[in-house]
Design a protein around this motif. Sequence first.
Motif, PDB file in Angstrom:
ATOM      1  N   ARG A 143       0.968  -1.184   0.083  1.00 38.41           N
ATOM      2  CA  ARG A 143       0.024   0.003  -0.082  1.00 38.41           C
ATOM      3  C   ARG A 143       0.914   1.203  -0.082  1.00 38.41           C
ATOM      4  NH1 ARG A 143      -5.837  -0.465   3.029  1.00 38.41           N
ATOM      5  NH2 ARG A 143      -6.425  -1.962   1.443  1.00 38.41           N
ATOM      6  N   LEU A 144       1.821   1.101   0.937  1.00 39.93           N
ATOM      7  CA  LEU A 144       2.591   2.351   0.932  1.00 39.93           C
ATOM      8  C   LEU A 144       3.677   2.704  -0.578  1.00 39.93           C
ATOM      9  CD1 LEU A 144       3.453   4.585   3.056  1.00 39.93           C
ATOM     10  CD2 LEU A 144       5.413   3.022   3.696  1.00 39.93           C
ATOM     11  N   ILE A 145       3.809   1.743  -1.269  1.00 34.04           N
ATOM     12  CA  ILE A 145       4.376   1.679  -2.456  1.00 34.04           C
ATOM     13  C   ILE A 145       3.583   2.394  -3.476  1.00 34.04           C
ATOM     14  CG2 ILE A 145       5.382   0.387  -4.294  1.00 34.04           C
ATOM     15  CD1 ILE A 145       6.464  -1.553  -2.155  1.00 34.04           C
ATOM     16  N   ALA A 146       2.249   1.681  -3.486  1.00 37.34           N
ATOM     17  CA  ALA A 146       1.142   2.418  -4.169  1.00 37.34           C
ATOM     18  C   ALA A 146       1.095   3.807  -4.051  1.00 37.34           C
ATOM     19  CB  ALA A 146       0.160   1.556  -4.053  1.00 37.34           C
ATOM     20  N   LEU A 176      11.069  -5.118  -0.951  1.00 36.68           N
ATOM     21  CA  LEU A 176       9.923  -4.196  -1.056  1.00 36.68           C
ATOM     22  C   LEU A 176      10.177  -2.956  -0.332  1.00 36.68           C
ATOM     23  CD1 LEU A 176       6.890  -6.314   0.232  1.00 36.68           C
ATOM     24  CD2 LEU A 176       7.296  -5.257  -1.976  1.00 36.68           C
ATOM     25  N   TRP A 177      11.265  -2.554   0.718  1.00 30.80           N
ATOM     26  CA  TRP A 177      11.775  -1.662   1.114  1.00 30.80           C
ATOM     27  C   TRP A 177      12.469  -0.703   0.079  1.00 30.80           C
ATOM     28  CZ3 TRP A 177       9.792   0.702   5.281  1.00 30.80           C
ATOM     29  CH2 TRP A 177       9.152  -0.062   6.333  1.00 30.80           C
ATOM     30  N   PHE A 181      11.763   2.800  -1.679  1.00 32.34           N
ATOM     31  CA  PHE A 181      12.409   4.059  -1.605  1.00 32.34           C
ATOM     32  C   PHE A 181      13.011   4.510  -3.329  1.00 32.34           C
ATOM     33  CE2 PHE A 181      14.343   2.329   2.316  1.00 32.34           C
ATOM     34  CZ  PHE A 181      13.409   2.749   3.012  1.00 32.34           C
ATOM     35  N   ALA A 182      12.824   3.558  -4.108  1.00 38.72           N
ATOM     36  CA  ALA A 182      12.846   3.653  -5.641  1.00 38.72           C
ATOM     37  C   ALA A 182      11.757   4.461  -6.182  1.00 38.72           C
ATOM     38  CB  ALA A 182      13.175   2.637  -6.317  1.00 38.72           C
ATOM     39  N   THR A 183      10.391   4.103  -5.686  1.00 39.21           N
ATOM     40  CA  THR A 183       9.407   4.615  -6.146  1.00 39.21           C
ATOM     41  C   THR A 183       9.478   6.079  -5.652  1.00 39.21           C
ATOM     42  OG1 THR A 183       8.373   2.589  -6.034  1.00 39.21           O
ATOM     43  CG2 THR A 183       6.911   4.498  -6.176  1.00 39.21           C
ATOM     44  N   CYS A 189       9.283  12.289  -3.710  1.00 39.78           N
ATOM     45  CA  CYS A 189       8.530  12.120  -2.505  1.00 39.78           C
ATOM     46  C   CYS A 189       9.521  11.994  -1.350  1.00 39.78           C
ATOM     47  CB  CYS A 189       7.412  11.040  -2.692  1.00 39.78           C
ATOM     48  SG  CYS A 189       6.342  10.871  -1.148  1.00 39.78           S
ATOM     49  N   ALA A 190       9.608  12.784  -0.375  1.00 36.83           N
ATOM     50  CA  ALA A 190      10.592  12.696   0.752  1.00 36.83           C
ATOM     51  C   ALA A 190       9.987  11.492   1.724  1.00 36.83           C
ATOM     52  CB  ALA A 190      10.554  13.987   1.504  1.00 36.83           C
TER      53      ALA A 190
END
Length: 278
Positions: A143-146, A176-177, A181-183, A189-190
Amino acid sequence: MEWPPDYHMHTPLCKHARGEPLDYARRAEQLGLLEIGFSEHAPMPQDDFDDWRMRFSDLDRYVASVNAARAAVPGVVIRVGLEVDYLPGLEDWIKRLAAWYPWDYLIGSVHYVSSDWAIDHPGQVHRWAACDPVEVWRAYLQRLIAAAGTGFFDILGHVDLPKKFGHRPSEVLWPLWRQLFATARRAGCALEINTAGLRKPCQEMYPALKLLEEACRMGVPLTFGSDAHAPEEVGAHWPEAVRLARAAGYRQVLRLCKRRGTTTPLLDPTMSTMDTRG
Ligand code: ZN
Ligand code: FE
Ligand code: FE
Ligand code: ZN
């Protein structure tokens, strides 16, 4: 030295915080913080979605209360933003919130790992026992990546929030981490260092040093937030937070005004003190 701005602060409109923006601003001035920003829990399309956020009809009052603080405490630069919950399907709603006012920034946070489980809610912590912790973390991170990938947010809030009650993320989630960060980097986005974790059972800031090191290495910008829900929490643990950022490799802090970022140096706090008397 100039301390990083505290960009994560709440107001009584969310019904679980105490003190007006004016009181937070006075506290900041007392501490020597030259810049702060409010990030109240943003409304949902339905006001009865849960009971810990402002209503859509509160937005005017929210901005007015921040403006009152600006007028009363001119020595502190005061930004205004929102902490917006990301859930899949809310994209059009978030666009509407973003367009409602010329916000200085939007913090994107994932509190809900499913439609009805807010991972940081003490009343729901028993739900971990019925789940595989790796799968809870995986659902959260997806969800956070999305959220990062939508490009709607300037800052991702407390990125390892599910550790709040002590459930640390497994090593198997490392890819996933990195994807997160790549996304974030690609979306501009910070991340934030959020010191509220020190006041929670996990007894550690969000995010953990190892995650912060990787985010820094991958070029993700950094902000700072106390997640204050009371005036005395403004700027809480600021010297420690700056030390953590520097230990992770950060030498710049991101500042935001009308959703445009600039960076300033992140100086070593060893030689400076902060007046933390109540
Ligand atoms: Zn809150
Ligand atoms: Fe939050
Ligand atoms: Fe918050
Ligand atoms: Zn928060």
